[in-house]
Write a protein that holds these residues in place. Structure first.
Motif, PDB file in Angstrom:
ATOM      1  N   PRO A  55     -24.022 107.166  17.765  1.00  0.00           N
ATOM      2  CA  PRO A  55     -25.024 105.952  17.415  1.00  0.00           C
ATOM      3  C   PRO A  55     -25.052 105.022  18.221  1.00  0.00           C
ATOM      4  O   PRO A  55     -23.973 104.308  18.604  1.00  0.00           O
ATOM      5  CB  PRO A  55     -24.780 105.734  15.937  1.00  0.00           C
ATOM      6  CG  PRO A  55     -23.680 106.627  15.366  1.00  0.00           C
ATOM      7  CD  PRO A  55     -23.050 107.065  16.778  1.00  0.00           C
ATOM      8  N   CYS A  78     -31.266 104.828  17.438  1.00  0.00           N
ATOM      9  CA  CYS A  78     -30.890 105.353  18.436  1.00  0.00           C
ATOM     10  C   CYS A  78     -29.726 105.712  18.688  1.00  0.00           C
ATOM     11  O   CYS A  78     -28.877 105.422  18.078  1.00  0.00           O
ATOM     12  CB  CYS A  78     -31.731 104.456  19.675  1.00  0.00           C
ATOM     13  SG  CYS A  78     -33.387 103.971  19.493  1.00  0.00           S
ATOM     14  N   THR A  91     -32.881 108.632  10.276  1.00  0.00           N
ATOM     15  CA  THR A  91     -32.478 109.307  11.716  1.00  0.00           C
ATOM     16  C   THR A  91     -31.362 110.009  11.441  1.00  0.00           C
ATOM     17  O   THR A  91     -30.509 109.848  10.775  1.00  0.00           O
ATOM     18  CB  THR A  91     -32.391 108.162  12.723  1.00  0.00           C
ATOM     19  OG1 THR A  91     -31.531 107.390  12.265  1.00  0.00           O
ATOM     20  CG2 THR A  91     -33.725 107.441  12.932  1.00  0.00           C
ATOM     21  N   MET A 127     -28.505 112.248  14.655  1.00  0.00           N
ATOM     22  CA  MET A 127     -28.423 112.161  16.057  1.00  0.00           C
ATOM     23  C   MET A 127     -29.130 113.752  16.515  1.00  0.00           C
ATOM     24  O   MET A 127     -28.734 114.787  15.752  1.00  0.00           O
ATOM     25  CB  MET A 127     -27.043 112.209  16.258  1.00  0.00           C
ATOM     26  CG  MET A 127     -26.500 110.782  16.183  1.00  0.00           C
ATOM     27  SD  MET A 127     -24.830 110.501  16.992  1.00  0.00           S
ATOM     28  CE  MET A 127     -23.896 111.240  15.641  1.00  0.00           C
ATOM     29  N   THR A 152     -34.478 110.890  16.128  1.00  0.00           N
ATOM     30  CA  THR A 152     -33.842 109.636  16.399  1.00  0.00           C
ATOM     31  C   THR A 152     -35.239 108.861  16.681  1.00  0.00           C
ATOM     32  O   THR A 152     -36.399 109.416  16.937  1.00  0.00           O
ATOM     33  CB  THR A 152     -32.971 109.562  17.596  1.00  0.00           C
ATOM     34  OG1 THR A 152     -33.323 110.368  18.719  1.00  0.00           O
ATOM     35  CG2 THR A 152     -31.678 110.019  17.314  1.00  0.00           C
TER      36      THR A 152
END
Length: 512
Positions: A29, A36, A147, A149, A153
RNA sequence: CGGGGAGUGGCUCAGCCUGGUAGAGCACCUGGUUCGGGACCAGGGGGUCGGAGGUUCAAAUCCUCUCUCCCCGACCA
C-alpha cells in the motif's frame, strides 16, 4: 520452525491475499496516497511479462501504440450522456494549476474514449483512414471507495485499445477478436481459465452498446472480471463528430470499439494460483523461472576472498598479519559446489542464489514466497553422486535427477507445470459451477458467501437481460457476471424473475 | 459515505487503565561459530511515541480537536 507470515486461505481469504502480495514482494500500500499502491519489482516484472504477451498480440492484429494526455477537459466527459453518468462519481478533477483557478477544470482520465474521440474526429476524414486501430498503455485514476491491491486501486495501469471502423459488422468483429486475445492470454499465458460472455445492459460500460468480458474464478469462488471489450456503436462517433466519407461519397459516423485489461490481471493471477506458502506463478509469467540454491560449508570465506589461488591451499599464508592455514577440503567443497552450480545455472538459465549471509533454508522460503516455479538444490551429496534436486513450486514435489539431465528436464517441468496449473483452475471452475432452477436456489447458493470465508460458486440460471433481474440478484450481493457466448448447458428456459423465455443460462456470482 | 481496527526505532507490537529514566522480538552493523527447509553466541547503532492544543511540577499515558492508513459494507476495471 518459524511461524508462517502468511494467513491460511481457510482462515481468512482476504488476509491471505494481502499476505501473499506483501510476502511475494509484489506490491505494498502506498500508505501516504489513499487507495494507491507501490508495485514492487517482482510484481512489476510480472506485469511487464503480461504487457509483452499482450502487446505482441496487439501488434500482430494490426494495432499501433500511441499515447494521449492524462488530463481531459471536463466538458469532454459530458458529451456522451451515459458515459458521464457512469463515470462522474469516480472522477478526480484538477481545478487549479499554476497557482490559479482553471477556467475549465481537467479530469484525470478514468478511460480515454472522449479524448481519443476528439482526435479521431480530427484524423478521420475518409473510408481510406479506416479502420483506425490504436492502443495505449497508460495509468488511469478512478476514485474508488474500496480498494484492494491490484484488484482495485485508485490509480492503476492498463492498456486501452480504441478502434474506428466503417461498418458495425467490422467493429463487432474487432470486439470479438480482442476478447479472444484476452481469453488466450488469460488461459495460455496466465493459466487462468475464463468464461467469455456478454454483460447485461445494467453492467455494460457507460456509453457502450454492448460490453463483453472474460470472467475468471478465484480460489474463494469469487468472480473476477479480467478483461472487457466494448462495442461502442456510433455513440462516441456522434458525440465527437467522428465522420468519414464512404466510397459512395456519403458522410457517416464511424463505428468504434474499445477494450482493456489492467494490472488487475496480476491480482487474478495471484488469487488463482497461490497457496498458503505464498505466491505461485505459472512459468510463462514468472520473471525468474528457476533459482539454484548451492549448499556448502563456507568456513573458508576469508581465505577465498584473500587468496583464491589453489596453490596456497593447505599452505600457511599471511592474512592481515596473521599466519593461517586454509582448510583445503572445505575450500574445495565450496569452490566445487559453486563451480558446478554456476555451470548448470548458465545451461538452464537459472539464477544462482549465492548470498552468503543466509542459510539455504531461508533461501528456500524466500523463493517459495516469491513464486519462483522451480528451485534447484545442489550440495556436497549431489556433487558426490552427480545429481541435483529439482523442486516444483505448484506441487511441492522434489525430484533427484542426474545433473546431465537437468537441461532437458527443466523446460519439460515448466511446461508441465504451466499445463497442470491451468487444469487445476479448470477443475476448480467446473467443480464450483452449479445450476439453479429457482430464484430461491440462487439465493441459498450465494447468500452466505463472503470474500473472506470463500465458498463462492458460479451459479448458472435462466435470467433475462433485464434490469429487474440484475436488481433481484443484487439483493444477494451478487451480480449477473455475463451471458456466456458458448452455452455449455441446457439451452433455452424461462427467466426465473420475469418468466419470459430466454435462450440460455447466465453466470451469477459474487465478484471483486 | 457508514461500521470496526490501528498510528510508539526499518518491521511486528508491548507499555496507556493506575502520569514519574521509552521497551521487546525481528531486521541492521561488528566479530566468531554454523549452513540439505526460516541458525546461534557475544557486542553495537537507531525512536521529538501521527499532528496540534490543553491539564499537570511532570504526558507515549489524561482531555479536546485533527490527520492518515488498514479491514468490513454500499459504488466500481
Amino acid at each position: 520452525m518459524a511461524e508462517s507470515p502468511i494467513t491460511a486461505r481457510t482462515q481468512d481469504f482476504a488476509s491471505w491475499y494481502q499476505d501473499v502480495v506483501l510476502q511475494g514482494d509484489m506490491a505494498e500500500p502506498a500508505e501516504i496516497v489513499k487507495g494507491c499502491m507501490v508495485i514492487k519489482a517482482n510484481g512489476y516484472a510480472v506485469w511487464e511479462l503480461l504487457q509483452r504477451e499482450l502487446d505482441d498480440r496487439f501488434k500482430a492484429t494490426g494495432h499501433q501504440n500511441m499515447y494521449f494526455p492524462l488530463l481531459i477537459p471536463q466538458s469532454f466527459m459530458h458529451k456522451e450522456a451515459e458515459h458521464v453518468e457512469g463515470f462522474s462519481p469516480e472522477l478526480a478533477v484538477v481545478t487549479m494549476a499554476g497557482g490559479k483557478q482553471l477556467e475549465e477544470p481537467y479530469v484525470i482520465r478514468p478511460t480515454s474514449e472522449t479524448i481519443i474521440g476528439h482526435f479521431f474526429a480530427k484524423w478521420i476524414k475518409s473510408w481510406r483512414d479506416l479502420p483506425m486501430l490504436v492502443n495505449q498503455w497508460a495509468n488511469i485514476i478512478r476514485w474508488e471507495l474500496r480498494t484492494r491491491m491490484f484488484l482495485r486501486t485508485t490509480e492503476f495501469l492498463w492498456q486501452e485499445g480504441h478502434t474506428a471502423h466503417s461498418t458495425h459488422e467490422e467493429a463487432a468483429q474487432e470486439v470479438f477478436r480482442m476478447l479472444d486475445v484476452y481469453a488466450e492470454v488469460a488461459e495460455d499465458v496466465m493459466a487462468m481459465p475464463v468464461i467469455k460472455g456478454l454483460k447485461t445492459q445494467s453492467e455494460k460500460f457507460a456509453g457502450a452498446l454492448q460490453t463483453y468480458s472474460i470472467e475468471a474464478m478465484m480460489q474463494n469462488g469469487f468472480a473476477l472480471q479480467s478483461g472487457t471489450s466494448h462495442d461502442l456503436g456510433q455513440n462516441f462517433g456522434k458525440a465527437f463528430n467522428v465522420q468519414f466519407q464512404s466510397k459512395e461519397g456519403q458522410l457517416d459516423y464511424v463505428w468504434q470499439t474499445s477494450w482493456g485489461v489492467s494490472t488487475r490481471l496480476v491480482g487474478g493471477l495471484i488469487m488463482s494460483h497461490s497457496d498458503d506458502k505464498g505466491l505461485v506463478l505459472p512459468p510463462k509469467v514468472a520473471p525468474i523461472k528457476a533459482v539454484l540454491v548451492p549448499i556448502y560449508k563456507k568456513k573458508t570465506k576469508v581465505s577465498m576472498k584473500v587468496d583464491p589461488n589453489p596453490s596456497t591451499v593447505g599452505q600457511p599464508v599471511t592474512i592481515s598479519g596473521t599466519v593461517m592455514v586454509l582448510p583445503d577440503e572445505e575450500q574445495d567443497e565450496k569452490a566445487r559446489v559453486l563451480e558446478v552450480a554456476h555451470r548448470i545455472a548458465k545451461e538452464v538459465d537459472a539464477k544462482v542464489d549465492d548470498r552468503e549471509d543466509i542459510t539455504p533454508g531461508a533461501k528456500f522460503f524466500h523463493w517459495e514466497r516469491r513464486g519462483v516455479p522451480v528451485v534447484l538444490e545442489l550440495g556436497p551429496r549431489d556433487l558426490a553422486s552427480g545429481s541435483i534436486v529439482l523442486k516444483r513450486r505448484d506441487t511441492g514435489v522434489k525430484e533427484v535427477i542426474p545433473q546431465s539431465e537437468v537441461a532437458a528436464k527443466l523446460p519439460a517441468v515448466l511446461a508441465a507445470m504451466q499445463q497442470s496449473m491451468y487444469d487445476v483452475g479448470k477443475q476448480r471452475l467446473k467443480a464450483n459451477t452449479v445450476l439453479a432452477n429457482s430464484i430461491e436456489e440462487v439465493e441459498s447458493l450465494l447468500k452466505d458467501v463472503t470474500a473472506e470465508k470463500g465458498g463462492g460458486k458460479f451459479v448458472m440460471a435462466h435470467l433475462k437481460d433485464d434490469p429487474r433481474c440484475d436488481a433481484r440478484i443484487k439483493e444477494f450481493k451478487a451480480t449477473i457476471r455475463c451471458i456466456p457466448l458458448v452455452d455449455e448447458y441446457d439451452g433455452p428456459g424461462k427467466c426465473l424473475v420475469t418468466g419470459e423465455p430466454v435462450d440460455r443460462r447466465v453466470v451469477i456470482a459474487k465478484a471483486y
